[in-house]
Design an enzyme around this catalytic site. Structure first.
Site, PDB file in Angstrom:
ATOM      1  N   LYS A  78      53.420  84.859 -37.186  1.00 56.92           N
ATOM      2  CA  LYS A  78      54.694  85.292 -36.586  1.00 56.92           C
ATOM      3  C   LYS A  78      54.796  86.797 -36.791  1.00 56.92           C
ATOM      4  O   LYS A  78      55.422  87.294 -37.739  1.00 56.92           O
ATOM      5  CB  LYS A  78      55.856  84.539 -37.244  1.00 56.92           C
ATOM      6  CG  LYS A  78      57.179  84.692 -36.512  1.00 56.92           C
ATOM      7  CD  LYS A  78      58.205  83.715 -37.023  1.00 56.92           C
ATOM      8  CE  LYS A  78      59.603  84.046 -36.551  1.00 56.92           C
ATOM      9  NZ  LYS A  78      59.778  84.006 -35.097  1.00 56.92           N
TER      10      LYS A  78
HETATM   11  N1  PMP Z   1      57.547  79.861 -30.933  1.00 57.84           N
HETATM   12  C1  PMP Z   1      57.874  81.159 -31.060  1.00 57.84           C
HETATM   13  C2  PMP Z   1      57.139  82.179 -30.260  1.00 57.84           C
HETATM   14  C3  PMP Z   1      58.904  81.541 -31.937  1.00 57.84           C
HETATM   15  O1  PMP Z   1      59.244  82.829 -32.070  1.00 57.84           O
HETATM   16  C4  PMP Z   1      59.596  80.544 -32.660  1.00 57.84           C
HETATM   17  C5  PMP Z   1      60.715  80.949 -33.587  1.00 57.84           C
HETATM   18  N2  PMP Z   1      60.251  81.225 -34.874  1.00 57.84           N
HETATM   19  C6  PMP Z   1      59.214  79.206 -32.490  1.00 57.84           C
HETATM   20  C7  PMP Z   1      58.182  78.903 -31.613  1.00 57.84           C
HETATM   21  C8  PMP Z   1      59.891  78.113 -33.247  1.00 57.84           C
HETATM   22  O2  PMP Z   1      59.562  78.169 -34.607  1.00 57.84           O
HETATM   23  P1  PMP Z   1      60.564  77.666 -35.724  1.00 57.84           P
HETATM   24  O3  PMP Z   1      60.983  76.307 -35.357  1.00 57.84           O
HETATM   25  O4  PMP Z   1      59.760  77.705 -36.976  1.00 57.84           O
HETATM   26  O5  PMP Z   1      61.715  78.619 -35.759  1.00 57.84           O
END
Ligand code: PMP
Length: 317
Positions: free
Chosen positions: A158
């Site tokens: 991320k």
């Molecule tokens: N995909 C992307 C590109 C994201 O930025 C996020 C947000 N973090 C998610 C999926 C979903 O991840 P999470 O459920 O861990 O927030």
């Protein structure tokens, strides 16, 4: 009661006033996008404020940092504690928590692998990523911007730079009057939204892109899979085509910032009857109860945030 003012930011071990949480304009991360971060939520529960899946978020933050050769000078336990402390110091609920690992000291030149790696933790009032009312469904389009392959930019990390792609897709969708974009991968399979994973429902079975996809392994995605299986739904992780999206009975996004958001339409195509599907509604209901500490079964997903006690009066030396 809603408490809504950000007060403090944790920066390398110190809680500084929100207005003073600054970084140098020639910092490496700002120029090249080499920084990694998390988005975490804290909710009001019957036992006070609690952070949802804190351990998993901190583990992903450290994994993201490893992808970019950033040596974080804190252990997972120290980061978890710092996040709890910063949440308590801000006394905001519901809160959105943003830990960021970055190189903030002046230092230009792309191939920088040395220099101070910093951690900052901000806490702001939580809002809905896809806007108020998005829990009743959003209009989406397939983005003309594809997800980069992970041999270009690894999707499991991320990282700040990944969001150039999300930004372009998101702004394109907004400019065209949609609320969110759905990005395809280089092969034309469904990938994800700008900040969410995607699920389809067909014949009461859930489908979502698998671990081999160029997606972020969402923690909400993992929570949805667990909840769905506990409700006796089958969940299949596999490559998905646009055909499968257009003809799905239901579709929804999952993400920390977005939470669970039904997809009402994709371009000119309505999904199902355009209303929130029964399976989506059932899973969303359990999810919102879980994050609010109302589902015993998922109690281990919540980390309590004890109230800050006034610093103890030190004995005179
Ligand atoms: N995909 C992307 C590109 C994201 O930025 C996020 C947000 N973090 C998610 C999926 C979903 O991840 P999470 O459920 O861990 O927030």
């Amino acid at each position: 009661m809603m408490k809504t003012e950000a007060k403090k930011v944790w920066m390398d071990g110190e809680l500084v006033d929100f207005a003073d949480a600054r970084s140098h304009v020639l910092g490496h991360s700002l120029h090249y996008g080499v920084g990694v971060f998390e988005g975490i939520r804290a909710y009001e529960t019957p036992r006070g404020t609690a952070i949802f899946r804190l351990k998993e978020h901190v583990a992903r933050l450290l994994m993201s940092a490893r992808f970019y050769f950033m040596q974080v000078p804190y252990s997972a336990a120290e980061i978890e504690q710092a996040i709890v402390d910063t949440t308590a110091a801000n006394d905001i609920v519901p809160a959105y928590i943003r830990p960021l690992v970055y190189r903030g000291e002046p230092g230009l030149g792309v191939k920088k692998m040395t220099g101070k790696v910093s951690l900052a933790i901000g806490v702001i009032p939580a809002t809905k990523y896809l806007g108020p009312g998005s829990e009743e469904g959003v209009k989406t389009k397939i983005s003309p911007y594809r997800k980069p392959r992970s041999d270009a930019i690894p999707s499991y990390a991320k990282a700040a730079g990944n969001y150039l792609n999300s930004y372009l897709a998101g702004v394109d969708a907004l400019k065209e009057g949609y609320e969110e974009a759905i990005l395809l991968d280089a092969l034309g399979h469904l990938a994800e939204g700008t900040g969410e994973n995607i699920f389809l429902v067909r014949n009461r079975t859930l489908y979502t892109p698998g671990t081999e996809s160029d997606i972020l392994m969402g923690i909400t995605r993992d929570s949805v899979i667990r909840i769905a299986r506990d409700l006796d739904y089958e969940v299949i992780e596999k490559a998905l085509s646009v055909n499968e999206l257009y003809s799905a009975d239901e579709a929804f996004f999952s993400g920390t910032f977005a939470e669970i958001v039904p997809i009402r339409s994709v371009g000119q195509y309505m999904i199902g009857d355009g209303k929130v599907g029964l399976v989506t509604r059932q899973i969303a209901e359990v999810f919102y109860r879980a994050v609010q500490g109302k589902e015993k079964r998922y109690a281990e997903w919540l980390t309590p945030v004890p109230k800050l006690v006034a610093p103890a009066i030190r004995a005179r030396p």
